[in-house]
Write a protein that holds these residues in place. Structure first.
Motif: not given
Length: 126
Positions: A71-84, A6-8, A52-55, A96-101
């Protein structure tokens, strides 16, 4: 199956620490931590983590821009957005840009643990 990595990514040290501790409890290895999008992209390129968890709100390069570049660098990247809670409108753009959750802050330990375990289970079935 090997240990998942995991990348935090979050500009708040306490948030990175909390996510890291919860992820490690769920059996994840921490591939790296970044406090802004520029660092995140560099670390991702070096480590190629499983998730990746991404703020969303960060200095230098925000989460939405980081996600798009990732996503341009790695279209298979699995990214989860962390949001307030007040960033919910941006979450649709992230999906829409590729985040999985996404995970909404403040999250509780049980909820995040369940999320990590669900991510591992989904990978085991593929």
């Amino acid at each position: 199956m090997g240990t998942k990595r995991l990348l935090v990514v979050d500009d708040a040290l306490f948030m990175r620490k909390r996510i890291r501790e919860i992820a490690e409890t769920a059996g994840w290895e921490i591939a790296g931590e970044a406090e802004d999008g520029e660092q995140a992209l560099a670390i991702y390129e070096q480590t190629k983590p499983d998730l990746v968890t991404l703020d969303i709100v960060m200095p230098k390069l925000d989460g939405v821009s980081t996600l798009k570049q990732l996503m341009q660098f790695d279209p298979q990247a699995r990214v989860v957005m962390v949001s307030a809670v007040n960033q919910k409108p941006k979450l649709a753009e992230c999906i829409a840009a590729g985040a999985i959750d996404f995970i909404v802050k403040p999250f509780d330990k049980a909820g995040l643990l369940a999320f990590f375990e669900k991510s591992l289970a989904a990978d085991n079935q593929s």
